[in-house]
Design a protein around this motif. Structure first.
Motif, PDB file in Angstrom:
ATOM      1  N   TYR A 115      79.390  10.845  77.868  1.00  0.00           N
ATOM      2  CA  TYR A 115      79.526  11.809  76.992  1.00  0.00           C
ATOM      3  C   TYR A 115      80.772  12.204  76.552  1.00  0.00           C
ATOM      4  CZ  TYR A 115      74.927  12.897  79.465  1.00  0.00           C
ATOM      5  OH  TYR A 115      73.575  12.751  79.917  1.00  0.00           O
ATOM      6  N   PHE A 133      73.380   6.479  70.083  1.00  0.00           N
ATOM      7  CA  PHE A 133      72.904   6.779  71.560  1.00  0.00           C
ATOM      8  C   PHE A 133      71.602   6.403  72.089  1.00  0.00           C
ATOM      9  CE2 PHE A 133      76.134   9.970  70.443  1.00  0.00           C
ATOM     10  CZ  PHE A 133      76.794   9.935  71.599  1.00  0.00           C
ATOM     11  N   PHE A 190      69.438   6.922  75.438  1.00  0.00           N
ATOM     12  CA  PHE A 190      69.239   7.736  76.525  1.00  0.00           C
ATOM     13  C   PHE A 190      68.308   7.005  77.704  1.00  0.00           C
ATOM     14  CE2 PHE A 190      70.751  10.831  73.422  1.00  0.00           C
ATOM     15  CZ  PHE A 190      72.036  10.852  73.834  1.00  0.00           C
ATOM     16  N   PHE A 201      65.654   8.675  78.978  1.00  0.00           N
ATOM     17  CA  PHE A 201      64.261   8.903  78.902  1.00  0.00           C
ATOM     18  C   PHE A 201      64.038   8.999  77.164  1.00  0.00           C
ATOM     19  CE2 PHE A 201      65.517  11.198  82.802  1.00  0.00           C
ATOM     20  CZ  PHE A 201      64.730  10.441  83.733  1.00  0.00           C
ATOM     21  N   PHE A 220      64.112   9.979  74.497  1.00  0.00           N
ATOM     22  CA  PHE A 220      64.267  11.206  74.004  1.00  0.00           C
ATOM     23  C   PHE A 220      64.237  11.152  72.281  1.00  0.00           C
ATOM     24  CE2 PHE A 220      67.904  13.127  76.862  1.00  0.00           C
ATOM     25  CZ  PHE A 220      66.950  13.771  77.712  1.00  0.00           C
ATOM     26  N   LEU A 221      62.896  10.755  72.288  1.00  0.00           N
ATOM     27  CA  LEU A 221      62.491  10.700  70.625  1.00  0.00           C
ATOM     28  C   LEU A 221      61.610  11.988  70.474  1.00  0.00           C
ATOM     29  CD1 LEU A 221      60.682   7.200  70.939  1.00  0.00           C
ATOM     30  CD2 LEU A 221      62.948   7.667  69.859  1.00  0.00           C
ATOM     31  N   LEU A 222      61.888  12.229  69.084  1.00  0.00           N
ATOM     32  CA  LEU A 222      61.218  13.689  68.660  1.00  0.00           C
ATOM     33  C   LEU A 222      59.661  13.327  68.704  1.00  0.00           C
ATOM     34  CD1 LEU A 222      63.466  14.704  65.768  1.00  0.00           C
ATOM     35  CD2 LEU A 222      63.331  15.479  68.368  1.00  0.00           C
ATOM     36  N   ARG A 224      66.605   3.600  66.630  1.00  0.00           N
ATOM     37  CA  ARG A 224      67.180   4.885  66.127  1.00  0.00           C
ATOM     38  C   ARG A 224      68.801   4.685  66.310  1.00  0.00           C
ATOM     39  NH1 ARG A 224      65.516  10.348  68.950  1.00  0.00           N
ATOM     40  NH2 ARG A 224      66.777   9.428  70.432  1.00  0.00           N
TER      41      ARG A 224
END
Lengths: 226, 395
Positions: A51, A89, A91, A93, A95-97, A157
């Motif tokens: 981070y 980035f 991640f 999990f 973390f898609l919308l 992405r």
């Protein structure tokens, strides 16, 4: 190969009645085309370091340079612009919308940056997804994809704005070994074929070994780099 | 649900505002249409200074036992004053001599206000000719012994057009007059309590020769009444009262009523805006993970604030639009309702104001409250620290 990311004397302490040190005295330099794994046990400060390197958190002391720029001199908007244009980035999990289609998830950072005209953005997003074997899933929402497919969308992405550095936090995540291997291979390709720096945090020694360089972290300190 | 709050708020705001403003406009219009815009009466706003006061201007002087000169009440030289007023642009004027009288017929007596008028001039300043149900005001000019009374009064006295009645004035004079016309205004007090005769007849009956006690004026632009009244009073000396001055108490009551009305209906929209606040706060809470992702991608705090403000704006905008349509529907229903107010013999439709300005006020207020309600959660969204969320994994 030129240096794209450098940390000098970086520490991060969470203030409070009993301050918690997340990372301390980090010294590292990352170059283009390098695949760096950061390995360490749970709670060793791997994600905290990621981070900090990803400009999502600010060091309590020390400096971080991204593409030769001292990030301590940047305000919040400039840090956001640097993340948008130079970092990607991935991640654990994905973390898609959830409400957006696969294509829209990949288009989002490109739309925000606005470097390419809209038709070119769409062309690039479709090419990226096709390159990752997702050409048939452009209009699906993430909930209709497997875990491995979602993580590949997240990688697409992350690559959307052609970043200098891709930062991945436990990228194989909860994927099965086959899907995890695919992700590992993809990240390696991004570094070696595309010439981007990849920094991947993992607790998995097998994944870490695929990196060109493995940094070991224990109690927030680098114990081995090589 | 939050949008429903805005829809209902805007709709009720419009319905109540349209009704209140409609009734106010209707009231003022009735006042303007039925009453003179300016009345010059045989009174002075300030009592004229006495000769002793004029002679000893600086003296502290008290004179006792003075006997005031008896003079005939009424506007002196009213014809000259009438001519001067009639020459003013956009002004119509008529003399009236008003006094009390008693109508007697077949042993029945009714007290009435007798109005002595010049029909030709009166038609220009009063709508009484429009209220004639039998005969015309002009018929008075051809029949000096004629009288026009309200249809209600005629019914009570079992009289019809063409019948004779006896009119007795306070001076003791009694005349038999022929009913040449009947009017009906819908207001019982007027229909049962007023009668019209020729000005000359009234002057004779009341013993006030060559006098009128009121000059009544109508203006092309009723809202100039205050200015014109001041101009006339300065010139003729007698008190000239505009309709606004005469109705000041009522107009101030209307103003207070409007303040109360807007406070109440605005409260509905304020309550509705709390609904928006709740919805957007919940959305921000639910979308904390997405907000963190967007921020990690490089979205700025103000980009995220804009997203949630836009959401508030969309809720407010769609709510206002639907509310305006619902409000117009309610107004249409209200406009179709007939009521019969006390003292009126005819039923009237509820007066509804259709001005676009109230649509703009309702929609503007709703949008403003929606944006204000969205502002706090939007600010909270902009302040989300992505690391706090990302550390929590799927949280």
């Amino acid at each position: 190969m030129s240096e794209v990311l450098r940390a000098a004397g970086v520490s991060r302490v969470l203030p409070g009645p009993a301050p918690v040190t997340l990372v301390r005295d980090i010294e590292l330099s990352i170059r283009r085309g390098e695949f760096v794994s950061i390995q360490g046990p749970s709670g060793s400060g791997k994600s905290s370091l990621l981070y900090l390197l990803g400009l999502l958190d600010a060091p309590s002391s020390g400096r971080i340079w991204l593409d030769g720029i001292d990030t301590a001199t940047l305000d919040d908007d400039q840090l956001a612009a640097a993340r948008l244009a130079k970092l990607g980035f991935v991640f654990q999990f994905h973390f898609l919308l959830a409400e957006f289609s696969v294509l829209d998830n990949v288009l989002l950072p490109m739309d925000r940056l606005g470097r390419l005209p809209p038709p070119a953005r769409r062309e690039r997003a479709e090419a990226l997804l096709a390159g990752l074997g997702l050409g048939d899933y452009l209009h699906r929402t993430p909930d209709r994809l497997s875990g491995g497919q979602r993580q590949r969308v997240a990688i697409a992405r992350a690559l959307a704005n052609e970043p200098l550095v891709v930062l991945a936090d436990e990228p194989p995540g909860n994927l099965d070994s086959a899907a995890g291997a695919v992700v590992r291979e993809l990240l390696s390709e991004i570094a070696h074929r595309d010439g981007r720096a990849v920094v991947a945090v993992t607790h998995d020694p097998a994944f870490a070994r695929t990196g060109d360089r493995v940094i070991h972290l224990i109690d927030g300190r680098i114990t081995r780099d090589g | 649900m939050s949008m429903l709050g805005i829809v209902l708020g805007v709709a009720f705001f419009l319905a109540i505002s349209a009704l209140m403003r409609g009734s106010e406009a209707d009231f003022i219009q009735r006042m303007i249409d039925s009453a003179p815009h300016i009345t010059v009466s045989d009174e002075y706003r300030h009592p004229p200074r006495q000769p002793a006061q004029l002679h000893f201007a600086d003296a502290a002087l008290t004179l006792h036992g003075l006997e005031p000169k008896t003079e005939t009440r009424g506007i002196r030289g009213y014809k000259q004053k009438l001519e001067w007023i009639a020459a003013l642009p956009g002004v119509r004027v008529a003399p009236v001599l008003t006094g009390q009288a008693i109508i007697t017929s077949a042993g029945r007596e009714r007290g009435v206000t007798m109005n002595g008028v010049v029909p030709r001039l009166m038609r220009g300043v009063s709508d009484i000719d429009d209220k004639m149900v039998e005969g015309t005001l002009e018929d008075l000019a051809a029949n000096p012994n004629g009288i026009i009374i309200g249809r209600k009064l005629a019914e009570k006295l079992f009289l019809r057009r063409g019948d004779n009645l006896t009119l007795a004035a306070p001076s003791g004079l009694v005349r038999t007059l022929k009913i040449i016309g009947l009017f009906e205004t819908g207001a019982n007090a007027i229909d049962e309590g007023h009668a019209y005769v020729l000005l000359k007849r009234a002057q004779t009956m009341l013993g006030r020769h060559d006098r009128a006690n009121r000059l009544v004026l109508q203006l092309d632009d009723p809202y100039r009444a205050r200015t014109v009244a001041a101009q006339i009073e300065a010139r003729v000396g007698y008190r000239a009262q505009s309709w606004q001055e005469a109705s000041e108490n009522i107009l101030s009551v209307l103003f207070v009523r409007n303040v109360i009305m807007y406070t109440v209906v605005s409260a509905i929209l304020v309550v509705a805006s709390f609904g928006i606040f709740n919805v957007i706060s919940t959305v921000v809470l639910e979308k904390r993970r997405d907000i963190a992702i967007l921020k990690s991608m490089g979205f700025r705090a103000r980009d995220l604030r804009r997203i949630f403000l836009a959401q508030g704006l969309v809720i407010g905008g769609l709510g206002s639009l639907a509310g305006c349509l619902a409000g117009l529907g309610l107004m249409r229903i209200l406009a179709g309702i007939q009521i019969r107010p006390p003292g009126m013999s005819q039923a009237i439709n509820l007066p509804v104001y259709w001005g676009a300005d109230q649509l703009a006020i309702a929609a503007g207020f709703a949008l403003l409250s929606a944006v204000a309600a969205a502002w706090l959660p939007a600010r909270k969204a902009g302040a989300v620290h992505p690391v706090d969320i990302l550390r929590g994994g799927m949280a």
